[in-house]
Design an enzyme around this catalytic site. Sequence first.
Site, PDB file in Angstrom:
ATOM      1  N   HIS A  93       0.834  -1.212   0.000  1.00  0.00           N
ATOM      2  CA  HIS A  93       0.000   0.000   0.000  1.00  0.00           C
ATOM      3  C   HIS A  93       0.869   1.264   0.000  1.00  0.00           C
ATOM      4  CE1 HIS A  93      -3.744  -1.942   0.157  1.00  0.00           C
ATOM      5  NE2 HIS A  93      -4.057  -1.835   1.447  1.00  0.00           N
TER       6      HIS A  93
ATOM      7  N   TYR B  12      -6.641   3.222  11.007  1.00  0.00           N
ATOM      8  CA  TYR B  12      -6.887   2.319   9.882  1.00  0.00           C
ATOM      9  C   TYR B  12      -6.253   2.892   8.620  1.00  0.00           C
ATOM     10  CZ  TYR B  12     -10.261  -0.384  12.625  1.00  0.00           C
ATOM     11  OH  TYR B  12     -10.846  -1.193  13.561  1.00  0.00           O
ATOM     12  N   GLU B  13      -5.773   2.012   7.770  1.00  0.00           N
ATOM     13  CA  GLU B  13      -5.031   2.457   6.591  1.00  0.00           C
ATOM     14  C   GLU B  13      -5.897   3.234   5.600  1.00  0.00           C
ATOM     15  OE1 GLU B  13      -3.450  -1.267   5.500  1.00  0.00           O
ATOM     16  OE2 GLU B  13      -5.211  -1.942   4.415  1.00  0.00           O
ATOM     17  N   SER B  14      -7.200   3.174   5.764  1.00  0.00           N
ATOM     18  CA  SER B  14      -8.078   3.973   4.907  1.00  0.00           C
ATOM     19  C   SER B  14      -7.969   5.454   5.226  1.00  0.00           C
ATOM     20  CB  SER B  14      -9.521   3.512   5.048  1.00  0.00           C
ATOM     21  OG  SER B  14      -9.907   3.520   6.412  1.00  0.00           O
ATOM     22  N   GLY B  15      -7.275   5.801   6.304  1.00  0.00           N
ATOM     23  CA  GLY B  15      -7.019   7.205   6.586  1.00  0.00           C
ATOM     24  C   GLY B  15      -7.608   7.713   7.896  1.00  0.00           C
TER      25      GLY B  15
END
Lengths: 296, 296, 273, 273
Positions: free
Chosen positions: B126, C66-69
């Site tokens: 990512h 979370y990596e979604s931001g």
Amino acid sequence: MAPCEIDTTLVSTLSIPTLGVTMADIRSLEDAVADLVHDGDTVAMEGFTHLIPYAAAHEVIRQGITDLTLVRMTPDVIYDQLIGAGLVRKLVFSWGGNPGVGSLHRFRDAVENGWPRPLELDEHSHAGMANRYVAGASKLPFAVLRGYRGSDIPTRTDTVSTVVCPFTGEELAAVAALNPDVTVIHAQRADRAGNVQMWGLTGVQKEAALAADRVLVTVEEIVEELTPRPGGIVLPTWVIDAVSVVPGGAHPSYATGYSTRDNDFYQAWDPIARDREAFSTWIEDNVRNSEGALTR
Amino acid sequence: MAPCEIDTTLVSTLSIPTLGVTMADIRSLEDAVADLVHDGDTVAMEGFTHLIPYAAAHEVIRQGITDLTLVRMTPDVIYDQLIGAGLVRKLVFSWGGNPGVGSLHRFRDAVENGWPRPLELDEHSHAGMANRYVAGASKLPFAVLRGYRGSDIPTRTDTVSTVVCPFTGEELAAVAALNPDVTVIHAQRADRAGNVQMWGLTGVQKEAALAADRVLVTVEEIVEELTPRPGGIVLPTWVIDAVSVVPGGAHPSYATGYSTRDNDFYQAWDPIARDREAFSTWIEDNVRNSEGALTR
Amino acid sequence: MTATPAGTTETTGTTGTTGFTSDELMEVNAARALADATTCFVGIGLPSTAANLARATVNPGLVLIYESGTIGSKPTRLPLSIGDGELAETADAVVPVPEMFNYWLQGGRIDVGFLGAAQVDRHANINTTVVDRGPDKPEGRLPGAGGAPEIASNCGKVLMVLRHSTRNFVERLDFVTTLGHGGGPGDRKKLGMPGAGPTAVITDLGILRPDPATAELVLTEVHPDVTVERVRAATGWELTVADTVGTTEPPTPQELAALRALKAAGKPAKETR
Amino acid sequence: MTATPAGTTETTGTTGTTGFTSDELMEVNAARALADATTCFVGIGLPSTAANLARATVNPGLVLIYESGTIGSKPTRLPLSIGDGELAETADAVVPVPEMFNYWLQGGRIDVGFLGAAQVDRHANINTTVVDRGPDKPEGRLPGAGGAPEIASNCGKVLMVLRHSTRNFVERLDFVTTLGHGGGPGDRKKLGMPGAGPTAVITDLGILRPDPATAELVLTEVHPDVTVERVRAATGWELTVADTVGTTEPPTPQELAALRALKAAGKPAKETR
């Protein structure tokens, strides 16, 4: 099988301390500056016209914290004051002026005449400085940009170099990361946990804060809850060391939603700063012997 | 001296055309896809669970646009459908799955068994993919990160390399820029001029759009004015080629403020995608022979 | 709030005589491992279950990332994906994905990274890319790296949670997606990885921790009713066992209740209402 | 809206018999140069005056971009600095400063860069860093580069506006802050600069444009009542003059009214109200 003791030796030797992430303290500006800003530090006080932390800089002057390396893309009147007060050894910047008015006379006097002390310069373009902060916030040693081409700037700094793209062979500029010891910013508000919210022109404040070892934020007010705002960014309390409540702490700069820019002051600064004695008197009267500069 | 003609030869030879910046057209999805997405294109349809442009992808399937290189950090069911429909030659990605459910069976079948055609992979982490988009949006040939260390990933891609910091000597990962031919995203709304506003999780959509040669945005609605929203970002009309109004165009993904995620669909997809025939029937019924998939 | 009967939960694993499943043992112990954490970069699936349970039990102040931001998400139900809407709505801040990976993760701001894995080896290296299925079969495809390589590199330390079987705990990874401790002590440092790496692997059978002398995973605790032999049999390498193997505390009624409530709330709306 | 008498404006320069100052001639012509522009990266000072006047006259749709992070600002008064609050309040989007320089400027999104300068040479190279004040005197300090080096490199083309004098138009720059056309044609390409570079320098005396064959600035237009000789005398190098030198159209009453209204509104609040 009943629960029994585990091999605590093994477990404890493996116990890795947490990162030492702590919440911001909400404390007086005097204490926060004394605790976080030290002689010889590299200090970034950022703000693109908006949210410039004047009050904190004045506290630095009052405390006489000296031999500073100051960092900022657009050093303006606040840095003119720190430089004229003799506290600054070196300036890292890309554009130094009194926006909309003219020169920074204390900055020029220091550079041109060494008064009150010589001022070393590390000079960049805005694109370079912005990327230096980005690298700093990203904990990378450098950043890449297509910049400085044909410019003499790289002849006067040792923080611009080149890298070659391993895919295309193109040579690009590399700029060294900026990681200030302390970043000082002003924001609109914080909650009681020390989470900070700012909006309007937020410039490079996030990058400057995340690049620094220590972060001091002055705010207009403490609120119960940081309700989301259009254009708002939040810096969580665990990346901030201290929050000080200083209403009007950006004056003569401004805080969107709280105050407007005191353009008169920027114009009035020009004749004050032109003259060494007028400057020194102003600093004595308005900063060293008074906190009035905060509430002007 | 009266106004007289200037040396038009000199002036005209110096006349540099403008960048060709144009406003976005607001047009039907069918026309926009036909115009902007071509056989053989590299296409990014981004979205981190939120705002995934399903309707546009279904239009690509209906039009049979093929030999695509698809790019996305988190290819999920929408890419499973495009891959299963035989339109995809290559996938550039960092995590492929049906979030919260399991595998992408069409993706696996293509990779493992070459059905309905072999699928070439360019695989990253990512962090690497995000930085590839950043480089693309910045029109740099590569980006730098402290990544891929100790990983076998670089053995399977030619878009990871290394660079050495010219200041510290540290070796860092370099990833090649991603510049899709077309980026397709879904957003909450646009104004009549084609300025687009989105909020909630906005992922890498801005980077993916700014990295691309062409940009197609589907929106829930057109509004008179894009009033500022907390967490909102605006992509100005002059970086977008076409805006198509497709209410529910992210279904079974969601659009914050307009819809919620159809988790049932993601679970229902698993048995459909496990079976080649069930999949093909579903695509025929729900996409190729129907626009119903948009309004399910 | 009362505990739902175990049989109605969605977890797999056998329900012991004590009224909880082996998955619940794993999840509860994974949550407990976060008792001292300040900030946690949360992978989806089991790590997310553990991190949310930790917030509901041992560590209410835990900052979930979370990596979604999303930074500081406070979901009331188990998010079904790392892009669940509630993660953004309840967050202290939502940032662009590149910023998350560059300023926050690589920036060294995250205390604990919590990862799942498809395959793990004795040095806690992880494979989530491809599996070898034998000479005549094509490589089996896994989802890929996601955020894991840089989470494992940059977080202060790494926790892992996965089910215990010889399929998952392998002698040799088919592909190293994410470095844990490499080939042994010092490998991380040699590669310039800032974080300490994996400090515990929590499974449905017990807990393994790396021996500082060898960086090899050692069985330090088993769950109630689990024998060391059973763990050995479920491990694809010759498992080293600590001199004294502890037994984890059984889940408390509060832990079980919180876990089951989270899971019930996490089901799709149509099923729960 | 009627024109304010010229004497009440803040501009410097002499007022001609025609009722406008030489600064106003410069500003009006600088605005006209933006007639076809789509997006303009605006430096503070004269470029900002020109760009705002263009929006009020020849190009109402012009997208103003300021390095403080504002895209599509629509100020109703002249911003006093590139961080003026109204720039953000009236913008289509406000972005972080690094994003502005990386995605928008370096990203090749900006049509025209509009710059001022302290010194310019015959190839439209710019110095805003230091000036040599003679052998016994210290270097004179100027503000520095700001955004100019990358604006000049990355915008589709560059316009410049500055007052004409031998102090500003020099034979040899004391320091090259920002490359215009380097030493001649091809230098930009050799350096890999994406944009076409300076296409016009608008002064209070006239307009200079680079000859495509030499990339040297050539006088192509003078303002009304200005002689070619006067421009030569104000230029520090042997000025090349086009075969036919045009004369710019005098400012229209509308242009003057708009310019003066912008300036009056731009004064600090205490002075105007």
